[in-house]
Design a protein around this motif. Structure first.
Motif, PDB file in Angstrom:
ATOM      1  N   ALA A 150     -50.753 -22.851  43.701  1.00 27.99           N
ATOM      2  CA  ALA A 150     -50.942 -24.300  43.701  1.00 27.99           C
ATOM      3  C   ALA A 150     -50.671 -24.890  45.079  1.00 27.99           C
ATOM      4  O   ALA A 150     -49.627 -24.650  45.686  1.00 27.99           O
ATOM      5  N   GLY A 151     -51.649 -25.654  45.561  1.00 30.20           N
ATOM      6  CA  GLY A 151     -51.497 -26.344  46.835  1.00 30.20           C
ATOM      7  C   GLY A 151     -51.703 -25.475  48.053  1.00 30.20           C
ATOM      8  O   GLY A 151     -51.672 -25.983  49.186  1.00 30.20           O
ATOM      9  N   ALA A 152     -51.910 -24.164  47.863  1.00 27.37           N
ATOM     10  CA  ALA A 152     -52.058 -23.270  49.017  1.00 27.37           C
ATOM     11  C   ALA A 152     -53.448 -22.646  49.083  1.00 27.37           C
ATOM     12  O   ALA A 152     -54.133 -22.713  50.100  1.00 27.37           O
ATOM     13  N   GLY A 153     -53.901 -22.051  47.989  1.00 30.17           N
ATOM     14  CA  GLY A 153     -55.212 -21.421  47.988  1.00 30.17           C
ATOM     15  C   GLY A 153     -55.373 -20.553  46.759  1.00 30.17           C
ATOM     16  O   GLY A 153     -54.519 -20.522  45.872  1.00 30.17           O
ATOM     17  N   LEU A 154     -56.488 -19.814  46.685  1.00 30.33           N
ATOM     18  CA  LEU A 154     -56.723 -18.913  45.558  1.00 30.33           C
ATOM     19  C   LEU A 154     -57.495 -17.698  46.036  1.00 30.33           C
ATOM     20  O   LEU A 154     -58.188 -17.735  47.072  1.00 30.33           O
ATOM     21  N   VAL A 155     -57.358 -16.626  45.264  1.00 24.38           N
ATOM     22  CA  VAL A 155     -58.036 -15.378  45.576  1.00 24.38           C
ATOM     23  C   VAL A 155     -58.662 -14.850  44.297  1.00 24.38           C
ATOM     24  O   VAL A 155     -58.143 -15.074  43.196  1.00 24.38           O
ATOM     25  N   GLY A 211     -58.274 -20.888  51.394  1.00 26.42           N
ATOM     26  CA  GLY A 211     -57.060 -21.690  51.481  1.00 26.42           C
ATOM     27  C   GLY A 211     -56.708 -22.049  52.903  1.00 26.42           C
ATOM     28  O   GLY A 211     -57.517 -21.893  53.832  1.00 26.42           O
ATOM     29  N   GLY A 212     -55.486 -22.511  53.081  1.00 23.70           N
ATOM     30  CA  GLY A 212     -55.005 -22.861  54.405  1.00 23.70           C
ATOM     31  C   GLY A 212     -54.661 -21.630  55.221  1.00 23.70           C
ATOM     32  O   GLY A 212     -54.671 -20.501  54.724  1.00 23.70           O
ATOM     33  N   SER A 213     -54.316 -21.870  56.489  1.00 21.30           N
ATOM     34  CA  SER A 213     -54.060 -20.747  57.409  1.00 21.30           C
ATOM     35  C   SER A 213     -52.923 -19.860  56.923  1.00 21.30           C
ATOM     36  O   SER A 213     -53.016 -18.625  56.962  1.00 21.30           O
ATOM     37  N   ALA A 214     -51.824 -20.469  56.470  1.00 18.15           N
ATOM     38  CA  ALA A 214     -50.673 -19.678  56.035  1.00 18.15           C
ATOM     39  C   ALA A 214     -51.049 -18.786  54.848  1.00 18.15           C
ATOM     40  O   ALA A 214     -50.662 -17.612  54.780  1.00 18.15           O
ATOM     41  N   PHE A 215     -51.815 -19.335  53.906  1.00 18.33           N
ATOM     42  CA  PHE A 215     -52.243 -18.555  52.753  1.00 18.33           C
ATOM     43  C   PHE A 215     -53.188 -17.441  53.182  1.00 18.33           C
ATOM     44  O   PHE A 215     -53.091 -16.295  52.711  1.00 18.33           O
ATOM     45  N   ALA A 216     -54.106 -17.774  54.100  1.00 16.99           N
ATOM     46  CA  ALA A 216     -55.102 -16.795  54.528  1.00 16.99           C
ATOM     47  C   ALA A 216     -54.456 -15.602  55.232  1.00 16.99           C
ATOM     48  O   ALA A 216     -54.896 -14.458  55.068  1.00 16.99           O
ATOM     49  N   ARG A 217     -53.395 -15.843  56.014  1.00 19.41           N
ATOM     50  CA  ARG A 217     -52.730 -14.731  56.718  1.00 19.41           C
ATOM     51  C   ARG A 217     -52.227 -13.682  55.735  1.00 19.41           C
ATOM     52  O   ARG A 217     -52.209 -12.478  56.034  1.00 19.41           O
ATOM     53  N   GLY A 218     -51.797 -14.149  54.570  1.00 21.15           N
ATOM     54  CA  GLY A 218     -51.292 -13.206  53.574  1.00 21.15           C
ATOM     55  C   GLY A 218     -52.367 -12.382  52.908  1.00 21.15           C
ATOM     56  O   GLY A 218     -52.056 -11.433  52.176  1.00 21.15           O
ATOM     57  N   GLN A 219     -53.641 -12.717  53.114  1.00 22.49           N
ATOM     58  CA  GLN A 219     -54.745 -11.993  52.490  1.00 22.49           C
ATOM     59  C   GLN A 219     -55.458 -11.054  53.456  1.00 22.49           C
ATOM     60  O   GLN A 219     -56.379 -10.336  53.045  1.00 22.49           O
ATOM     61  N   ILE A 268     -60.340 -25.111  56.293  1.00 19.61           N
ATOM     62  CA  ILE A 268     -60.133 -24.153  55.212  1.00 19.61           C
ATOM     63  C   ILE A 268     -60.555 -22.780  55.727  1.00 19.61           C
ATOM     64  O   ILE A 268     -61.659 -22.625  56.274  1.00 19.61           O
ATOM     65  N   ASP A 269     -59.673 -21.796  55.559  1.00 20.84           N
ATOM     66  CA  ASP A 269     -60.000 -20.428  55.965  1.00 20.84           C
ATOM     67  C   ASP A 269     -60.617 -19.679  54.796  1.00 20.84           C
ATOM     68  O   ASP A 269     -60.192 -19.842  53.640  1.00 20.84           O
TER      69      ASP A 269
END
Length: 618
Positions: free
Chosen positions: A384-389, A400-408, A427-428
């Motif tokens: 929630a509020g960050a992104g989805l995969v 999602g955002g940059s922080a979320f994208a780095r984790g993927q 949006i990344d």
């Protein structure tokens, strides 16, 4: 669809009472004149006096009621003139004054009824049933049972009962009841249509966005009812003039009596002093102005709001939803080497079908605008509020955002940004562990934003402040493009209140906003204006003025109407009272007998009321 009630006008008890009093006064005058012509002078005097009594008694009841509320109304002068006429044997003059007063009340009600016509027309358009698509086909159901997501069939000629999005290829809509626009509009699939508008083309399907009780039209009806029950401060201001005008009248009439010893001189002054220009002209002009604004899609909650709108000199404007459309749109897409922009967008939008985030909806609309085929996502996991995969067409996609994208990202994969301006929201999009693309989103300015700023300045707004909760970097381009005087960014709701209070030192403040966070500032301003067509209910309920149509340029129109209504009201009062005072002086000097004075005052009253009705016209 059935209608909730009959739309034919219903006569109120007050309206019926005014008609009865007018009929008695007019009938007595005519009957007395006929008796006088056949030689029955005594009978004529009796009939004129008898016809005066019901109007006088009704007036005395109104005066007592007003005095109990602490209001010293100008009706006292009319009561004195009728009483003095009967006491001094001038029953014909008393009958003419009674006719004048009853006629003035009738004209006021007529003017008020005409002025409210555009507003009350809304109340008769509420539907009770609607055709809804169900598992067994179409069924007619009460609108109270409609919930978000229901698909409704709207047939030609029907009024839309709820807010919704078009589920057919197109729909032709008449929006004149809400916006005043004479030309119909054609909406495409996924466009939003507001309740209260009328389908004038072929039948179409509508997907309900919210229940009928929460629809824009239901809110408008509630606001209309509240506006109709308000009383203008200008009317109360007119009541305050009663003291000095009453004192002037008693001074002239008493002075004439003492100087000449003739009580008829005093009666003549009282007769021409009946101040209908002040009693009627102000409320008629105010109500006419409110009606004119309503016809353009601007609901003004009473005369006080109309006056405050005309006095405003400082404008504090929210950005999102006020100067901009209030929703994100794709402005640019960057694709990494080896990826195609359209394919990146298609995969991201396919995944975002499983999300309710506002950015997700923007990506889906952008993909649909490019006619991209969206697939069904699987294995979805949203933070929630960050992104989805999730998985789309065999690819693992993350949005999602940059922080979320780095984790993927896969180990060692680079993450970097193209040269988007700092004001852009991005949006990344990560595909199979690689940063495939970056999308820039923006909230575009309204097409009429530049024009409305210029028109606000032309309407007397000397300073314009942009007050927004957005970052300064996001708001600065708007300030430069629109030539706004001051920017206040990163504001909380309390900060916006502080901005309004600080701006008040330079003059009356108008605050314009649309969100729940704007409601406190709207309440703090001298006049609050809400973007009611798409804004939050809290802002519309708090505001003094509500734009029922999603067009901010109508605000400049409303300010012009406020200026014109105030000018017409003041003109009617000054000219009407000026003529009355001249007539009072003439009566005190013996040049104007009671009967002729009453007839002259009647002509003055009709003239100022007709002049006040000019506020209805463009």
């Amino acid at each position: 669809m059935e209608r909730e009630h009959d739309t034919r006008p219903v006569r109120s008890p007050i309206w019926s009472s005014n008609i009865a009093l007018l009929g008695v006064a007019l009938g007595g005058l005519v009957a007395g004149l006929l008796l006088y012509l056949v030689g029955g002078r005594g009978s004529a005097e009796f009939v004129w006096g008898f016809a005066t009594l019901p109007v006088l008694l009704s007036l005395l009841v109104q005066i007592v009621t007003s005095l109990r509320r602490g209001d010293a109304g100008l009706d006292i002068i009319a009561a004195l003139s009728m009483s003095a006429a009967l006491a001094f044997g001038e029953s014909l003059a008393g009958n003419v004054v009674a006719l004048m007063y009853a006629g003035g009340q009738y004209l006021e009600n007529y003017a008020e009824g005409r002025a409210r016509r555009e507003m009350t027309a809304l109340l008769g358009r509420v539907a009770r049933t609607v055709m809804r698509h169900g598992s067994g086909g179409l069924e007619e159901v009460p609108i109270e049972t409609v919930v978000q997501g229901d698909t409704l069939l709207i047939r030609q000629g029907e009024v839309l009962p709820v807010d919704g999005t078009i589920a057919s290829d197109s729909a032709m809509i008449d929006t004149s009841a809400l916006t005043g626009e004479a030309l119909p509009v054609t909406l495409a699939r996924h466009d939003e249509a507001l309740s209260g508008t009328t389908a004038i083309g072929a039948s179409f399907d509508l997907v309900a966005l919210r229940p009928a009780a929460d629809s824009a039209y239901a809110a408008i009806v509630r606001l209309v009812e509240a506006a109709q029950n308000s009383k203008a401060p200008a009317v109360r201001l007119a009541d305050r003039y009663a003291l000095w005008f009453l004192a002037l009248t008693l001074l002239l009439s008493g002075g004439a009596w003492i100087w000449t010893g003739d009580p008829i001189r005093a009666l003549a002054v009282l007769v021409v002093a009946t101040p209908c220009p002040l009693i009627l002209a102000v409320p008629v002009a105010i109500i006419a102005g409110i009606s004119r604004a309503a016809k353009l899609g601007v609901l003004i909650k009473g005369g006080g709001a109309l006056e405050a709108l005309g006095r405003a000199r400082i404008a504090v404007l929210d950005k999102t939803g006020t100067l901009t459309h209030g929703h994100a749109e794709l402005s640019q897409i960057w694709a990494a080497p080896g990826f195609q922009a359209d394919e990146i967008l298609r995969l991201a939008a396919s995944l975002d079908q499983a999300s309710t985030h506002v950015m997700a909806d923007a990506l889906i609309q952008a993909a649909q605008a490019r006619s991209l085929r969206l697939s069904t996502p699987t294995d979805i996991n949203e933070t929630a509020g960050a992104g989805l995969v999730g998985t789309v067409d065999g690819h693992v996609v993350a949005v999602g955002g940059s922080a979320f994208a780095r984790g993927q990202l896969k180990p060692g994969a680079r993450i970097w940004k193209p040269g988007f301006p700092g004001s852009a929201a991005t949006i990344d999009i990560v595909i199979d562990g690689v940063l495939a693309g970056v999308v820039a989103m923006s909230d575009p300015l309204r097409a009429d934003a530049t024009t409305v700023i210029q028109r606000l300045r032309s309407a007397g707004i000397s300073r314009i402040v942009l007050a927004t909760g957005d970052r300064a970097a996001v708001a600065q381009p708007v300030v430069r493009l629109l030539a706004i005087d001051e920017l206040r960014a990163d504001l909380t709701p309390q900060d916006k209140v502080d901005v309004v209070i600080a701006a008040r030192s330079a003059g009356p403040v108008m605050m314009v906003g649309d969100g729940v966070n704007d409601a406190p500032a709207l309440a703090a301003a001298d006049v609050g204006v809400a973007m009611g067509a798409r804004g939050a209910a809290a802002s519309s309920e708090t505001a003094d003025v509500v734009l029922l149509v999603d067009r901010i340029d109508r605000l400049a129109d409303a300010i012009g109407i406020a200026h014109r209504s105030a000018k017409i009201a003041l003109q009617s009062v000054v000219v009407g009272l000026g003529l009355s005072i001249l007539a009072m002086i003439a009566a005190a000097l013996g040049y104007l007998p009671p009967l002729q004075g009453a007839l002259l005052q009647e002509a003055i009253d009709v003239a100022v009321i007709l002049n006040a009705l000019r506020a209805l016209r463009a």
